[in-house]
Design a protein around this motif. Structure first.
Motif, PDB file in Angstrom:
ATOM      1  N   GLY A 137      -5.265  -1.724   0.364  1.00 14.29           N
ATOM      2  CA  GLY A 137      -5.807  -0.377   0.426  1.00 14.29           C
ATOM      3  C   GLY A 137      -4.695   0.789  -0.214  1.00 14.29           C
ATOM      4  O   GLY A 137      -4.999   1.753  -0.550  1.00 14.29           O
ATOM      5  N   GLU A 138      -3.441   0.311   0.027  1.00 12.45           N
ATOM      6  CA  GLU A 138      -2.385   1.548  -0.747  1.00 12.45           C
ATOM      7  C   GLU A 138      -2.377   1.309  -2.295  1.00 12.45           C
ATOM      8  O   GLU A 138      -2.283   2.461  -2.836  1.00 12.45           O
ATOM      9  CB  GLU A 138      -1.007   0.917  -0.294  1.00 12.45           C
ATOM     10  N   LEU A 139      -2.555  -0.006  -2.828  1.00 10.17           N
ATOM     11  CA  LEU A 139      -2.343  -0.166  -4.164  1.00 10.17           C
ATOM     12  C   LEU A 139      -3.357   0.135  -4.908  1.00 10.17           C
ATOM     13  O   LEU A 139      -3.492   0.974  -6.135  1.00 10.17           O
ATOM     14  CB  LEU A 139      -1.846  -1.406  -4.244  1.00 10.17           C
ATOM     15  N   TYR A 140      -4.748   0.080  -4.450  1.00 11.33           N
ATOM     16  CA  TYR A 140      -5.799   0.181  -5.269  1.00 11.33           C
ATOM     17  C   TYR A 140      -6.654   1.220  -5.088  1.00 11.33           C
ATOM     18  O   TYR A 140      -7.344   1.276  -4.205  1.00 11.33           O
ATOM     19  CB  TYR A 140      -6.870  -1.203  -5.446  1.00 11.33           C
ATOM     20  N   ASN A 141      -6.099   2.415  -5.803  1.00  9.03           N
ATOM     21  CA  ASN A 141      -6.848   3.712  -5.593  1.00  9.03           C
ATOM     22  C   ASN A 141      -6.999   4.331  -6.959  1.00  9.03           C
ATOM     23  O   ASN A 141      -5.935   4.548  -7.807  1.00  9.03           O
ATOM     24  CB  ASN A 141      -6.105   4.592  -4.709  1.00  9.03           C
ATOM     25  N   SER A 142      -8.123   4.619  -7.435  1.00  9.85           N
ATOM     26  CA  SER A 142      -8.480   5.051  -8.893  1.00  9.85           C
ATOM     27  C   SER A 142      -9.343   6.330  -9.002  1.00  9.85           C
ATOM     28  O   SER A 142     -10.433   6.406  -8.120  1.00  9.85           O
ATOM     29  CB  SER A 142      -8.875   4.078  -9.793  1.00  9.85           C
ATOM     30  N   THR A 143      -9.366   6.720  -9.826  1.00  4.08           N
ATOM     31  CA  THR A 143     -10.272   8.022 -10.416  1.00  4.08           C
ATOM     32  C   THR A 143     -10.743   7.912 -11.790  1.00  4.08           C
ATOM     33  O   THR A 143      -9.822   7.975 -12.614  1.00  4.08           O
ATOM     34  CB  THR A 143      -9.912   9.524 -10.040  1.00  4.08           C
ATOM     35  N   TRP A 144     -11.980   7.900 -12.096  1.00  2.00           N
ATOM     36  CA  TRP A 144     -12.274   7.641 -13.505  1.00  2.00           C
ATOM     37  C   TRP A 144     -13.823   8.401 -13.604  1.00  2.00           C
ATOM     38  O   TRP A 144     -14.782   8.118 -12.831  1.00  2.00           O
ATOM     39  CB  TRP A 144     -12.493   6.210 -13.815  1.00  2.00           C
ATOM     40  N   GLU A 145     -13.753   9.451 -14.689  1.00  2.00           N
ATOM     41  CA  GLU A 145     -15.068  10.031 -14.991  1.00  2.00           C
ATOM     42  C   GLU A 145     -15.685  10.655 -13.547  1.00  2.00           C
ATOM     43  O   GLU A 145     -16.962  10.489 -13.379  1.00  2.00           O
ATOM     44  CB  GLU A 145     -15.968   9.148 -15.508  1.00  2.00           C
ATOM     45  N   GLY A 200       5.401   1.220  -1.123  1.00  2.62           N
ATOM     46  CA  GLY A 200       4.785   2.545  -1.711  1.00  2.62           C
ATOM     47  C   GLY A 200       4.453   2.510  -3.206  1.00  2.62           C
ATOM     48  O   GLY A 200       4.617   1.731  -3.846  1.00  2.62           O
ATOM     49  N   VAL A 201       3.576   3.481  -3.440  1.00  2.78           N
ATOM     50  CA  VAL A 201       2.808   3.437  -4.830  1.00  2.78           C
ATOM     51  C   VAL A 201       3.148   4.957  -5.459  1.00  2.78           C
ATOM     52  O   VAL A 201       3.517   5.686  -4.662  1.00  2.78           O
ATOM     53  CB  VAL A 201       1.263   3.346  -4.706  1.00  2.78           C
ATOM     54  N   GLU A 202       2.876   5.060  -6.790  1.00  4.55           N
ATOM     55  CA  GLU A 202       2.988   6.184  -7.569  1.00  4.55           C
ATOM     56  C   GLU A 202       1.473   6.176  -8.187  1.00  4.55           C
ATOM     57  O   GLU A 202       0.985   5.313  -8.408  1.00  4.55           O
ATOM     58  CB  GLU A 202       4.278   6.138  -8.491  1.00  4.55           C
ATOM     59  N   THR A 203       1.288   7.362  -8.689  1.00  6.51           N
ATOM     60  CA  THR A 203      -0.080   7.517  -9.388  1.00  6.51           C
ATOM     61  C   THR A 203       0.234   8.001 -10.883  1.00  6.51           C
ATOM     62  O   THR A 203       1.066   8.697 -11.159  1.00  6.51           O
ATOM     63  CB  THR A 203      -0.601   9.035  -8.927  1.00  6.51           C
ATOM     64  N   ALA A 204      -0.408   7.222 -11.875  1.00  9.96           N
ATOM     65  CA  ALA A 204      -0.501   7.562 -13.326  1.00  9.96           C
ATOM     66  C   ALA A 204      -1.542   8.404 -13.572  1.00  9.96           C
ATOM     67  O   ALA A 204      -2.520   7.730 -13.273  1.00  9.96           O
ATOM     68  CB  ALA A 204      -0.367   6.275 -14.117  1.00  9.96           C
ATOM     69  N   VAL A 205      -1.378   9.325 -14.304  1.00  7.84           N
ATOM     70  CA  VAL A 205      -2.656  10.078 -15.051  1.00  7.84           C
ATOM     71  C   VAL A 205      -2.897   9.494 -16.303  1.00  7.84           C
ATOM     72  O   VAL A 205      -1.907   9.477 -17.191  1.00  7.84           O
ATOM     73  CB  VAL A 205      -2.369  11.616 -14.853  1.00  7.84           C
ATOM     74  N   VAL A 243      -4.754   6.055 -11.960  1.00  6.14           N
ATOM     75  CA  VAL A 243      -4.629   4.762 -10.927  1.00  6.14           C
ATOM     76  C   VAL A 243      -3.110   4.894 -10.220  1.00  6.14           C
ATOM     77  O   VAL A 243      -2.352   5.544 -10.588  1.00  6.14           O
ATOM     78  CB  VAL A 243      -4.648   3.772 -12.004  1.00  6.14           C
ATOM     79  N   THR A 244      -3.186   4.384  -9.081  1.00  7.42           N
ATOM     80  CA  THR A 244      -1.883   4.250  -8.391  1.00  7.42           C
ATOM     81  C   THR A 244      -1.409   2.890  -8.766  1.00  7.42           C
ATOM     82  O   THR A 244      -2.036   1.932  -8.912  1.00  7.42           O
ATOM     83  CB  THR A 244      -2.158   4.167  -6.959  1.00  7.42           C
ATOM     84  N   TYR A 245      -0.094   2.602  -8.842  1.00  8.53           N
ATOM     85  CA  TYR A 245       0.503   1.692  -9.185  1.00  8.53           C
ATOM     86  C   TYR A 245       1.951   1.278  -8.187  1.00  8.53           C
ATOM     87  O   TYR A 245       2.406   2.456  -7.700  1.00  8.53           O
ATOM     88  CB  TYR A 245       0.868   1.490 -10.747  1.00  8.53           C
ATOM     89  N   PRO A 246       2.299   0.294  -8.313  1.00  7.73           N
ATOM     90  CA  PRO A 246       3.563  -0.192  -7.278  1.00  7.73           C
ATOM     91  C   PRO A 246       4.637   0.826  -7.753  1.00  7.73           C
ATOM     92  O   PRO A 246       5.189   0.794  -8.751  1.00  7.73           O
ATOM     93  CB  PRO A 246       3.887  -1.674  -7.464  1.00  7.73           C
TER      94      PRO A 246
END
Length: 568
Positions: A190-198, A302-307, A314-317
């Motif tokens: 749940g922490e790792l896999y978070n994304s936004t697309w279109e 923890g994760v970080e977010t890549a635009v 997407v979030t990534y480790p």
């Protein structure tokens, strides 16, 4: 130079001569140490089963382990195995059943063939996701015989990922079935896999695409299950294929997680050996396998977010861990691995960290759960004339060959084929040379990758830049791929004289972060790369030729294609 011999039928009390060989590699290593390290250990043909990994240190510098008769027509085939032959089968309703004590393994090999774990294609009926797992209206999970051994596979949470999480338990709640997932794996997912697309957002792993390892799933011949519900009395079940019989079929379960470990040694060689039958148990633990990219996976922190575009992220480790290898070399110098085979292994085949001057030549890597070769932080490593195929069988992000953080690494004349994601991966480093490789049938499972994939800085000037030259890349499968992929801020790279055909896209020039000091010239393709008509400022694009007709492309590049791949 001292000569010692080892045979499966030997005896460690013998002198280690050809006529009276040792029985174990540990005894031969000790004898070589006593001789001062300048020694050759000859391994006779047959299976050399290890009770524990063979560990070499600086005290073992100068030792060569090689097949008896290496390099001659009389060369024998010694297999260094971490497996256990399964006996004592009983037949129950057509299923072979054996009590195996405390044995724990994720793989099984039947007459040398990899058996798949018994599986279902997904959860039945209507399913909803909860904070702790799933609720389904179907009662089928209540019939699972050992729910805590069941593992969910999540393919394509991101197009380049495939995660694995275990089940903690199954219970009934009225007309519904509640599936509770193992922690911390499900929480990490749940922490790792978070994304936004279109404009669409998603969170968590979603629904499983495959469910593995329960006796209730045994329907396909050639599949197996390991039931660990009774501590110390594990039960292995195998549904045989037609013609197989317990009395004449050799079934091996890998037990050791590592076969050979070499640390701090110099001038060590391995020649003509087969490394086989090892496992990797970490994904079976409560932590699961939260895959992100390549052989990297997440275990909290923890994760970080890549635009990755306007309205896309997407979030990534923040930090990741790497799938281990079953044969490892750490901080070694001048090591040669020649004519060996790495097969039937439950993690990656060969892992190299640090050190300098290691050469991998004329080896074969096949039937691996992870990557073929993984090199990190090494200097002057050469990987040449090897054949890598059918890897990533359990961890689909694993590439054929991967190098990262290296300096002056050469990957040349290899054949990489039938891999689930990228064929050859080059992470940040300096002076990599990716030369005249034949890369075919890559990206067979996951998406967003390439036959040859580079990311990050590859140097800081023309003097230490990466060169990708003379490679033939064909048949790159799954959507959204690039046969030749310079990605994620790749810089100081020259891509020259390569051939790319039958890919979703041949290459891409516009990525984020942008490419810098990247040159594409003299390449041949069957379609123009994305962005070729308006290259960004960091890319020089010229002298490349596109042939829409494959026959014309093959004719124009016959010389390049004849030079690609192993030189034998």
């Amino acid at each position: 130079m001292f000569q010692f011999h080892v045979a499966p039928s030997g005896d460690d009390s013998w002198p280690g001569s050809a006529e009276r060989p040792f029985a174990t590699l540990d005894r031969a290593r000790a004898a070589a140490r006593e001789a001062g390290g300048d020694a050759v250990v000859h391994l006779k043909g047959g299976v050399h089963t290890l009770a524990r990994p063979l560990e070499l240190t600086g005290a073992d510098s100068g030792i060569t382990f090689q097949a008896y008769g290496y390099g001659t027509p009389e060369q024998e085939e010694p297999v260094i195995s971490g497996g256990r032959v399964i006996t004592g089968w009983q037949e129950r309703d057509g299923v072979w059943v054996a009590e195996v004590g405390e044995l724990d393994s994720r793989q099984l090999y039947v007459d040398g063939r990899r058996a798949e774990r018994a599986a279902l294609p997904g959860l039945p009926g209507e399913v909803r996701v909860t904070a702790t797992g799933y609720v389904t209206g179907g009662g089928e999970p209540l019939g699972w015989r050992s729910p805590a051994d069941v593992e969910f596979v999540f393919r394509g949470v991101y197009p380049w990922t495939e995660a694995r999480c275990g089940v903690a338990g199954v219970s009934g709640d009225g007309d519904e079935t509640v599936i509770t997932m193992a922690q911390p794996a499900f929480g990490w997912a749940g922490e790792l896999y978070n994304s936004t697309w279109e404009g669409q957002s998603s969170s968590g792993p979603g629904l499983p695409t495959r469910i593995e390892n329960d006796a209730a799933f045994l329907a396909e011949p050639g599949t197996f299950v390991l039931d660990r519900s009774r501590p110390g009395r594990h039960v292995l079940m195998y549904l045989p294929r037609p013609g197989e019989h317990p009395s004449r079929t050799r079934v091996v379960a890998p037990v050791l997680e590592r076969l050979v470990s070499v640390a701090g040694a110099r001038d060590v060689s391995f020649r003509g050996l087969v490394f086989a039958e090892a496992t990797w148990l970490r994904p079976s633990a409560a932590e699961g396998f939260l895959h992100y990219h390549g052989t990297g996976y997440y275990e909290g922190g923890g994760v970080e977010t890549a635009v990755i575009g306007e309205g896309a992220s997407v979030t990534y480790p923040a930090a990741s861990v790497t799938i281990p290898a079953c044969v490892t070399f750490d901080a070694t110098e001048n090591v040669a691995i020649e004519g060996c085979r790495f097969t039937r292994l439950g993690a990656s085949g060969l892992g190299v960290t640090g050190g300098a001057g290691l050469a991998v030549r004329r080896c074969a890597f096949d039937t691996l759960s992870g990557a073929g070769v993984e090199v990190s932080g090494s200097r002057a490593t050469s990987i040449e004339d090897n054949r890598v195929h059918h890897v990533g069988l359990e961890f689909s992000g694993a590439p054929g060959i991967s190098v990262s953080g290296t300096r002056d690494c050469v990957v040349a004349h290899n054949e990489v084929a039938h891999v689930p994601h990228c064929g050859i991966v080059v992470g940040s480093g300096q002076g990599a040379r990716i030369l005249r490789n034949l890369v075919a049938d890559t990206m067979e499972v996951l998406a967003d990758g390439g036959g040859v994939y580079l990311s990050g800085p590859q140097g800081d000037s023309p003097d230490n830049q990466a060169l990708v030259q003379g490679n033939v890349i064909k048949d790159t499968h799954t959507p959204y791929n690039f046969g030749l992929y310079t990605d994620y801020g790749a810089s100081w790279v020259t891509v020259e004289g390569n051939v790319v055909l039958r890919a979703d896209n041949t290459a891409v020039l516009v990525v984020g972060p942008p490419l810098e000091n990247v040159v594409y010239r003299g390449n041949f393709w069957d379609q123009d790369p994305l962005g070729h008509d308006n290259p960004p400022s960091g890319v020089t694009y010229g002298g490349n030729v596109t042939y829409k007709d494959e026959r014309e492309l093959n004719a124009a590049t016959a010389g390049i294609q004849s030079e690609a791949g192993p030189r034998r």
